[in-house]
Design an enzyme around this catalytic site. Structure first.
Site, PDB file in Angstrom:
ATOM      1  N   ASP A 242       6.201  50.639  -5.385  1.00 15.31           N
ATOM      2  CA  ASP A 242       5.145  51.654  -5.499  1.00 15.31           C
ATOM      3  C   ASP A 242       4.039  51.215  -6.455  1.00 15.31           C
ATOM      4  O   ASP A 242       3.151  51.995  -6.792  1.00 15.31           O
ATOM      5  CB  ASP A 242       5.718  52.995  -5.954  1.00 15.31           C
ATOM      6  CG  ASP A 242       6.417  52.924  -7.308  1.00 15.31           C
ATOM      7  OD1 ASP A 242       6.486  51.815  -7.883  1.00 15.31           O
ATOM      8  OD2 ASP A 242       6.890  53.967  -7.793  1.00 15.31           O
ATOM      9  N   ASP A 246       8.964  50.101 -12.744  1.00 15.32           N
ATOM     10  CA  ASP A 246      10.021  50.983 -13.245  1.00 15.32           C
ATOM     11  C   ASP A 246      11.169  50.195 -13.857  1.00 15.32           C
ATOM     12  O   ASP A 246      11.793  50.646 -14.817  1.00 15.32           O
ATOM     13  CB  ASP A 246      10.544  51.871 -12.112  1.00 15.32           C
ATOM     14  CG  ASP A 246       9.499  52.861 -11.627  1.00 15.32           C
ATOM     15  OD1 ASP A 246       9.210  53.814 -12.364  1.00 15.32           O
ATOM     16  OD2 ASP A 246       8.961  52.663 -10.530  1.00 15.32           O
ATOM     17  N   ASP A 252      11.404  45.379  -9.204  1.00 10.68           N
ATOM     18  CA  ASP A 252      11.291  46.378  -8.135  1.00 10.68           C
ATOM     19  C   ASP A 252       9.982  46.268  -7.368  1.00 10.68           C
ATOM     20  O   ASP A 252       9.772  46.992  -6.396  1.00 10.68           O
ATOM     21  CB  ASP A 252      11.431  47.791  -8.709  1.00 10.68           C
ATOM     22  CG  ASP A 252      10.452  48.071  -9.843  1.00 10.68           C
ATOM     23  OD1 ASP A 252      10.257  47.173 -10.685  1.00 10.68           O
ATOM     24  OD2 ASP A 252       9.897  49.182  -9.901  1.00 10.68           O
ATOM     25  N   ASN A 279     -10.570  44.791 -10.888  1.00  9.45           N
ATOM     26  CA  ASN A 279     -10.695  45.011 -12.333  1.00  9.45           C
ATOM     27  C   ASN A 279     -11.158  43.757 -13.068  1.00  9.45           C
ATOM     28  O   ASN A 279     -11.151  43.710 -14.297  1.00  9.45           O
ATOM     29  CB  ASN A 279      -9.367  45.506 -12.919  1.00  9.45           C
ATOM     30  CG  ASN A 279      -8.280  44.440 -12.888  1.00  9.45           C
ATOM     31  OD1 ASN A 279      -8.404  43.429 -12.194  1.00  9.45           O
ATOM     32  ND2 ASN A 279      -7.203  44.663 -13.618  1.00  9.45           N
ATOM     33  N   ASP A 289      -6.827  40.855  -4.355  1.00  7.03           N
ATOM     34  CA  ASP A 289      -7.136  42.071  -5.118  1.00  7.03           C
ATOM     35  C   ASP A 289      -8.530  42.040  -5.745  1.00  7.03           C
ATOM     36  O   ASP A 289      -9.032  43.069  -6.202  1.00  7.03           O
ATOM     37  CB  ASP A 289      -6.086  42.312  -6.210  1.00  7.03           C
ATOM     38  CG  ASP A 289      -5.943  41.139  -7.161  1.00  7.03           C
ATOM     39  OD1 ASP A 289      -5.795  40.007  -6.676  1.00  7.03           O
ATOM     40  OD2 ASP A 289      -5.967  41.346  -8.384  1.00  7.03           O
ATOM     41  N   GLU A 290      -9.171  40.862  -5.752  1.00  9.79           N
ATOM     42  CA  GLU A 290     -10.517  40.766  -6.325  1.00  9.79           C
ATOM     43  C   GLU A 290     -11.552  40.333  -5.293  1.00  9.79           C
ATOM     44  O   GLU A 290     -12.621  39.839  -5.650  1.00  9.79           O
ATOM     45  CB  GLU A 290     -10.509  39.781  -7.503  1.00  9.79           C
ATOM     46  CG  GLU A 290      -9.620  40.208  -8.658  1.00  9.79           C
ATOM     47  CD  GLU A 290     -10.046  41.526  -9.282  1.00  9.79           C
ATOM     48  OE1 GLU A 290     -11.259  41.739  -9.427  1.00  9.79           O
ATOM     49  OE2 GLU A 290      -9.159  42.356  -9.607  1.00  9.79           O
ATOM     50  N   HIS A 380       7.433   8.815   6.330  1.00  8.24           N
ATOM     51  CA  HIS A 380       7.709   7.995   7.510  1.00  8.24           C
ATOM     52  C   HIS A 380       6.511   7.148   7.924  1.00  8.24           C
ATOM     53  O   HIS A 380       6.639   6.263   8.779  1.00  8.24           O
ATOM     54  CB  HIS A 380       8.181   8.873   8.677  1.00  8.24           C
ATOM     55  CG  HIS A 380       7.089   9.570   9.414  1.00  8.24           C
ATOM     56  ND1 HIS A 380       6.734  10.875   9.161  1.00  8.24           N
ATOM     57  CD2 HIS A 380       6.275   9.147  10.416  1.00  8.24           C
ATOM     58  CE1 HIS A 380       5.754  11.236   9.972  1.00  8.24           C
ATOM     59  NE2 HIS A 380       5.454  10.200  10.744  1.00  8.24           N
ATOM     60  N   ASP A 429      10.228  14.477   3.929  1.00  2.00           N
ATOM     61  CA  ASP A 429       9.299  13.493   4.496  1.00  2.00           C
ATOM     62  C   ASP A 429       7.962  13.572   3.759  1.00  2.00           C
ATOM     63  O   ASP A 429       6.973  14.095   4.265  1.00  2.00           O
ATOM     64  CB  ASP A 429       9.116  13.778   5.994  1.00  2.00           C
ATOM     65  CG  ASP A 429       8.276  12.727   6.691  1.00  2.00           C
ATOM     66  OD1 ASP A 429       8.089  11.634   6.111  1.00  2.00           O
ATOM     67  OD2 ASP A 429       7.791  13.003   7.808  1.00  2.00           O
ATOM     68  N   SER A 525       0.242  12.022  11.936  1.00  2.00           N
ATOM     69  CA  SER A 525       1.264  12.047  10.886  1.00  2.00           C
ATOM     70  C   SER A 525       0.673  11.742   9.512  1.00  2.00           C
ATOM     71  O   SER A 525      -0.213  10.898   9.363  1.00  2.00           O
ATOM     72  CB  SER A 525       2.357  11.026  11.195  1.00  2.00           C
ATOM     73  OG  SER A 525       3.151  11.450  12.266  1.00  2.00           O
TER      74      SER A 525
END
Length: 583
Positions: A242, A246, A252, A279, A289-290, A380, A429, A525
């Site tokens: 949430d 907590d 959590d 923020n 978030d920004e 490889h 690899d 590759s």
């Protein structure tokens, strides 16, 4: 009902419409992720504090001298002064007994204390604080009290699991003659309430005072619908995911399919408080978030008397002083979308991290420039006995008509193969090439090359994210290609459904399209599979490794998962070359 939950999850991931409440823990959390027991010290999921660094997926203590030198002096509880807050927190991280006391110099009479009053046990009561430069104790204002402050207060009092989310302190009528209280604001991960910001406010009576019940293991048995935190604390499953810490150790909020309430969901599966969005500080390791922020929200507060320094602002300032690696940002952005199988050539500047590995027969493999004198490629692709024969060509877009004025050719000094590379299974690899320095130069000069960033966390990108693969490989009809091509592919979840037990999920990544229209092929590759985060910073997410029937449905390409090798790479090339953040 299951269809409804799937639809709600879709809205949460794609539309950020996450204001729903879930009835089952399975709807919210990823079980495989929970089994890894992530906490606020798990840098696969969160950024480390400025006084920590990321080693093998865990935030560990820096030594004080590794902190930025600029800052204001602080005092610790042992009356020792430190030049900066970062240095004090670094030493506290190494020796937890000594905590932050106050901003500024130490004084003989300076003392900070937290106590609980009017409770029936020592784990509950009204929160009373004495600040360093105040003569009297004061109660905390209820209006500012949340789980962030409650967890820090209980931790400061010695309750290692923080505050109890289920039990409430029942306060009877009291006669307390106080017209003022302390408004406190914490981030929630402080180790002492002294690090939080205090202001003085007016109060109407004891009903305005904050109270807390600290978590005691002996007093609680598991509920029917509980979530067990990594620190052993039990909370209601309705409090998981949430955006509110907590648990106190953040466990959590780190394995979430979506967020309840007002939590903001990061692509990495982390829920952060909604007020952390826009923020000015990146909290999601994936950066979203920004993104799209018009500006930072300002908070209007009532007239108050500020009593302590804002140490969270100081934490952010220290964070801004940490060295930042420049990588993964191109000078020009591509706008066209072409296929690597059957597509057209890339333009100069589209893929500035792409290099060609050449021997006497021509281009044998691709590689990725990651900074300094270092190239990342597939094990490889190389032979230790041919080290002196390899050349690294940069800025090559056309192998038939190379622009020799722009191309830089470097020779190979040494090759480092992963010690557990298995040529039969393609496990591990991955290999590093160190280019020779010219003359007495300290570094390699690749003026038109830009390093791709090396990912430190396996959660930076997720299945269905769109990424780019590039190279000079063959087309699906085995036709040779002489121009650099690139195409968009999607990351595909566990490829065991396509390749059975030949696919090793920890060290391999799958990408392509289900119809096979875009794919890497023979000759690609060692080249890059790159993904861009929310801020258009490019990471080398995979190294082209193997596959079958290139360009055919249900045969996606298989790549070495670079995030799994961050510590291996940093061990050989040096952490400053590849650490974009404080990791």
């Amino acid at each position: 009902m299951k269809l409804l939950h799937v639809f709600l999850l879709f809205l949460c991931f794609h539309l950020r419409f996450c204001k729903v409440t879930y009835t089952s823990q399975e709807d919210l959390v990823e079980k495989k992720c929970l089994a890894k027991k992530y906490t606020h010290l798990s840098c696969d999921k969160v950024f480390c504090q400025p006084w920590q660094r990321c080693i093998e997926g865990t935030c560990v203590c820096k030594l004080p001298y590794q902190c930025p030198k600029n800052g204001t002096a602080v005092c610790a509880t042992n009356r020792r002064s430190f030049p900066t807050y970062c240095q004090q927190k670094s030493l506290e991280c190494l020796h937890p007994g000594t905590k932050f006391l106050n901003n500024g110099t130490c004084t003989a009479e300076g003392k900070f204390s937290v106590s609980l009053k009017h409770g029936n046990t020592d784990s509950e009561g009204i929160v009373e604080v004495k600040l360093v430069d105040q003569d009297k104790t004061m109660f905390i204002c209820k209006s500012s009290w949340s789980m962030r402050e409650a967890n820090v207060a209980c931790l400061d009092l010695g309750f290692q699991q923080g505050a109890d989310t289920q039990r409430r302190f029942k306060l009877s009528d009291l006669s307390i003659n106080s017209t003022e209280c302390l408004h406190v604001h914490c981030r929630g991960l402080e180790t002492s309430l002294a690090e939080c910001t205090f202001t003085k406010r007016r109060t109407m009576g004891y009903q305005d005072f904050a109270d807390v019940v600290c978590y005691t293991q002996k007093a609680d048995s598991p509920m029917d619908d509980f979530f067990q935190c990594v620190n052993g604390k039990y909370i209601s499953q309705m409090k998981a995911c949430d955006g509110i810490n907590d648990c106190g150790d953040q466990s959590d909020e780190l394995c979430c399919k979506a967020c309840q309430g007002k939590g903001f969901h990061c692509k990495s599966g982390v829920c952060i408080p909604s007020q952390y969005q826009c923020n000015g500080e990146v909290d999601c390791i994936t950066g979203e978030d920004e993104v799209g922020c018009a500006g930072f929200a300002s908070v209007t507060q009532e007239e108050t008397e500020i009593l302590t320094a804002d140490m969270d602002a100081e934490r952010r300032r220290i964070k801004s002083l940490l060295p930042k690696l420049s990588c993964g940002v191109k000078n020009r952005m591509h706008i066209r979308r072409k296929r690597i199988v059957g597509g057209k050539r890339a333009q100069l500047g589209d893929l500035p991290w792409q290099v060609a590995i050449k021997d006497a027969s021509g281009i044998t493999c691709g590689g990725i420039y990651i900074g300094g004198c270092w190239i990342l490629t597939a094990a490889h692709c190389l032979r230790a006995s041919k080290t002196h024969r390899y050349q690294i060509w940069t800025t090559v877009v056309d192998w038939i008509h190379p622009d020799l004025k722009r191309i830089v050719i470097e020779y190979v000094d040494r090759i480092i193969f992963h010690e557990n590379y298995n040529a039969g299974t393609y496990q591990n690899d991955i290999a590093l090439i160190e280019m020779k320095k010219d003359g007495n130069k300290k570094d390699c000069e690749l003026p038109r090359s830009i390093p791709a960033c090396v990912p430190w966390s396996p959660y930076l990108f997720q299945p269905n994210d769109t990424c780019i693969v590039s190279g000079w490989g063959r087309e699906k009809d085995n036709e040779r290609v002489f121009s650099l091509q690139w195409g968009e592919v999607k990351l595909i979840s566990n490829c065991s459904k396509f390749y059975g037990n030949r696919f090793y999920e920890k060290e391999m990544e799958c990408a392509g399209t289900y119809d096979g229209s875009i794919d890497a092929c023979k000759g690609d590759s060692g080249g890059p599979l790159v993904c861009m985060d929310a801020n258009n910073v490019t990471y080398v997410w995979g190294v082209v490794s193997w596959g079958e029937n290139c360009g055919k449905p249900e045969f996606p390409g298989v790549y070495t998962k670079v995030a799994n090798y961050f510590d291996w790479i940093s061990y050989h090339v040096g952490r400053p070359f590849i650490s974009q953040y404080n990791v």
